[in-house]
Write a protein that holds these residues in place. Structure first.
Motif, short mmCIF file in Angstrom:
data_model
loop_
_atom_site.label_atom_id
_atom_site.label_comp_id
_atom_site.label_asym_id
_atom_site.label_seq_id
_atom_site.Cartn_x
_atom_site.Cartn_y
_atom_site.Cartn_z
N GLU A 87 0.84 -1.21 0.00
CA GLU A 87 0.00 0.00 0.00
C GLU A 87 0.87 1.25 0.00
N ASP A 88 0.43 2.25 -0.73
CA ASP A 88 1.16 3.52 -0.84
C ASP A 88 0.56 4.52 0.14
N PHE A 89 1.41 5.20 0.93
CA PHE A 89 0.92 6.10 1.97
C PHE A 89 0.13 7.27 1.38
N ARG A 90 0.65 7.86 0.33
CA ARG A 90 -0.06 8.99 -0.28
C ARG A 90 -1.43 8.54 -0.78
N GLY A 91 -1.48 7.36 -1.39
CA GLY A 91 -2.76 6.85 -1.87
C GLY A 91 -3.75 6.62 -0.75
N GLN A 92 -3.26 6.14 0.42
CA GLN A 92 -4.14 5.94 1.57
C GLN A 92 -4.70 7.28 2.07
N VAL A 93 -3.83 8.30 2.14
CA VAL A 93 -4.28 9.62 2.60
C VAL A 93 -5.33 10.17 1.65
N LEU A 94 -5.08 10.08 0.36
CA LEU A 94 -6.04 10.59 -0.62
C LEU A 94 -7.37 9.85 -0.52
N SER A 95 -7.32 8.55 -0.27
CA SER A 95 -8.54 7.77 -0.15
C SER A 95 -9.37 8.23 1.05
N LEU A 96 -8.72 8.49 2.19
CA LEU A 96 -9.42 8.95 3.38
C LEU A 96 -9.99 10.36 3.19
N ILE A 97 -9.25 11.21 2.49
CA ILE A 97 -9.77 12.55 2.18
C ILE A 97 -11.00 12.43 1.30
N ARG A 98 -10.89 11.61 0.27
CA ARG A 98 -12.01 11.43 -0.67
C ARG A 98 -13.27 10.96 0.04
N SER A 99 -13.13 9.93 0.88
CA SER A 99 -14.31 9.37 1.55
C SER A 99 -14.83 10.29 2.64
N GLY A 100 -14.02 11.25 3.09
CA GLY A 100 -14.43 12.13 4.17
C GLY A 100 -15.07 13.43 3.75
N PHE A 101 -15.09 13.74 2.46
CA PHE A 101 -15.67 15.01 2.01
C PHE A 101 -17.12 15.18 2.47
N ALA A 102 -17.97 14.22 2.10
CA ALA A 102 -19.40 14.36 2.37
C ALA A 102 -19.72 14.32 3.86
N SER A 103 -18.93 13.58 4.64
CA SER A 103 -19.21 13.45 6.07
C SER A 103 -18.53 14.52 6.91
N GLY A 104 -17.75 15.38 6.28
CA GLY A 104 -17.04 16.42 7.02
C GLY A 104 -15.81 15.90 7.73
N VAL A 148 -8.22 12.47 9.36
CA VAL A 148 -7.39 11.59 8.53
C VAL A 148 -6.23 11.04 9.35
N ALA A 149 -5.58 11.90 10.13
CA ALA A 149 -4.46 11.44 10.97
C ALA A 149 -4.92 10.37 11.95
N ALA A 150 -6.10 10.59 12.57
CA ALA A 150 -6.62 9.62 13.54
C ALA A 150 -6.90 8.27 12.88
N ARG A 151 -7.45 8.29 11.67
CA ARG A 151 -7.73 7.04 10.95
C ARG A 151 -6.45 6.27 10.64
N LEU A 152 -5.35 6.99 10.48
CA LEU A 152 -4.06 6.37 10.18
C LEU A 152 -3.26 6.06 11.43
N GLY A 153 -3.82 6.40 12.61
CA GLY A 153 -3.11 6.16 13.86
C GLY A 153 -1.95 7.10 14.08
N LEU A 154 -2.05 8.32 13.54
CA LEU A 154 -0.98 9.30 13.65
C LEU A 154 -1.50 10.57 14.31
N SER A 155 -0.59 11.38 14.82
CA SER A 155 -0.93 12.72 15.26
C SER A 155 -0.94 13.63 14.05
N ARG A 156 -1.49 14.83 14.21
CA ARG A 156 -1.47 15.80 13.13
C ARG A 156 -0.02 16.07 12.68
N THR A 157 0.88 16.25 13.64
CA THR A 157 2.28 16.50 13.32
C THR A 157 2.91 15.31 12.62
#
Length: 341
Positions: free
Chosen positions: A233-250, A257-266
């Motif tokens: 899996e490609d990290f950039r692709g995962q981030v883009l996928s989470l952004i895409r699916s999150g548009f409608a739900s806010g 996105v960071a929380a879904r990936l188990g990361l902090s904002r930083t």
């Protein structure tokens, strides 16, 4: 597609597409060329195609042939046997439930950076499918053909008249929505956040007509070898996928996105910086790509598109679209229709 290793799909997944293009009045060589693929590549089903190019192939085929439901037509003509070892495993499974579990478990051997899951909820089972690489924007035809192929597995077991309780798609409702409902003989819902077949759990116990359990261990070993060669899996692709699916739900903002990936904002900022990427730029790029893709498709309401992309008002979406392209959404659609006429 941007940086990173691009996901692939077995050429077996496109078996017979040239013939369907011809049936719909299209030129297969021209369609393959526009998708940066070679028609001759399908002669060897064991090779892997670029998944983005594969998805684009079906979008081009739909435009060139004028068959807006091209993916659906292909999916319902496709035979499970054409999947190779994975299809053989599905058909040799003892029950429909075992067939679907095997399909999900070994799906990466056929298609990378994609998720296929069997889940229970709300009194029904759901077979869910989604490409998880957000760099692949144009995927409506792929979603419809994939759900049609999976429906074919149910019908091979239960009978050709079987119908799901409902079907869901992550993309917006298009002009051929009635034809889609007729093909599945079931209600179809759009902008659902997933592509899924919903059905009663009771059917999982039904026997597969070609059950051959002695074949299962050998087929599973073959599929494990194929899966071992898959692109991670490609990290950039995962981030883009989470952004895409999150548009409608806010939930397309960096904290979600960071929380879904188990990361902090930083932490997310740092991971993206290592790849030369910026979160805000990724958000704008995927929003614009989706906007242009949907705006080009006749039959899709601009109000639905605005909501899908997280705009509370059509006017705000129209202003952003005009800033990106220099054209209003309506004029952009007209220009695209002229170009493909």
């Amino acid at each position: 597609m941007g940086m990173g290793m691009e996901p692939r799909i077995s050429a077996a997944a496109a078996c017979g597409v040239g013939g369907v293009i011809g049936q719909c009045g299209g030129d297969a060589e021209r369609v393959f060329g526009a998708a940066r693929l070679r028609l001759s590549a399908l002669e060897n089903p064991s090779i892997r195609l670029n998944l983005n190019h594969y998805c684009h192939l079906f979008e081009v085929a739909a435009r060139q042939t004028g068959a807006d439901d091209f993916g659906l037509r292909f999916g319902f003509q496709y035979q499970v046997e054409q999947m190779g070892p994975l299809g053989a495993l599905v058909l040799a499974s003892p029950t429909l439930g075992a067939a679907l579990h095997n399909l999900c478990a070994h799906f990466p051997a056929l298609q990378e950076h994609s998720a296929l899951r069997l889940r229970a909820g709300g009194g029904l089972m759901a077979l869910e499918y989604q490409i998880t690489d957000g760099r692949i924007t144009h995927r409506r035809q792929d979603a419809e053909l994939s759900i049609a192929i999976f429906t074919g597995i149910f019908r091979r077991c239960i009978g050709p008249s079987w119908a799901p309780t409902e079907v869901q798609f992550e993309h917006l409702r298009a002009a051929d929505a009635l034809a889609v409902e007729a093909a599945f003989n079931a209600p179809v819902y759009y902008a659902a956040g997933r592509n899924a077949i919903l059905f009663p759990a009771a059917v999982l116990t039904m026997r597969m007509p070609g059950a051959n359990t002695p074949r299962l261990p050998g087929l599973e070993a073959t599929l494990r070898r194929l899966a071992a060669d898959t692109v991670p899996e490609d990290f950039r692709g995962q981030v883009l996928s989470l952004i895409r699916s999150g548009f409608a739900s806010g939930e397309a903002n960096i904290d979600h996105v960071a929380a879904r990936l188990g990361l902090s904002r930083t932490g997310l900022y740092r991971r993206l910086a290592l790849e030369g990427a910026d979160f805000s730029e990724l958000t704008q790029s995927i929003r614009r790509e989706l906007a242009e893709s949907y705006a080009a498709q006749p039959g899709i309401a601009f109000t639905d598109l605005a909501l899908l992309l997280g705009y509370s008002e059509l006017s705000a979406f129209s202003r952003a679209f005009t800033r990106w392209t220099g054209l209003s959404p309506a004029r952009y659609r007209q220009a695209c229709q002229k170009l493909h006429a």
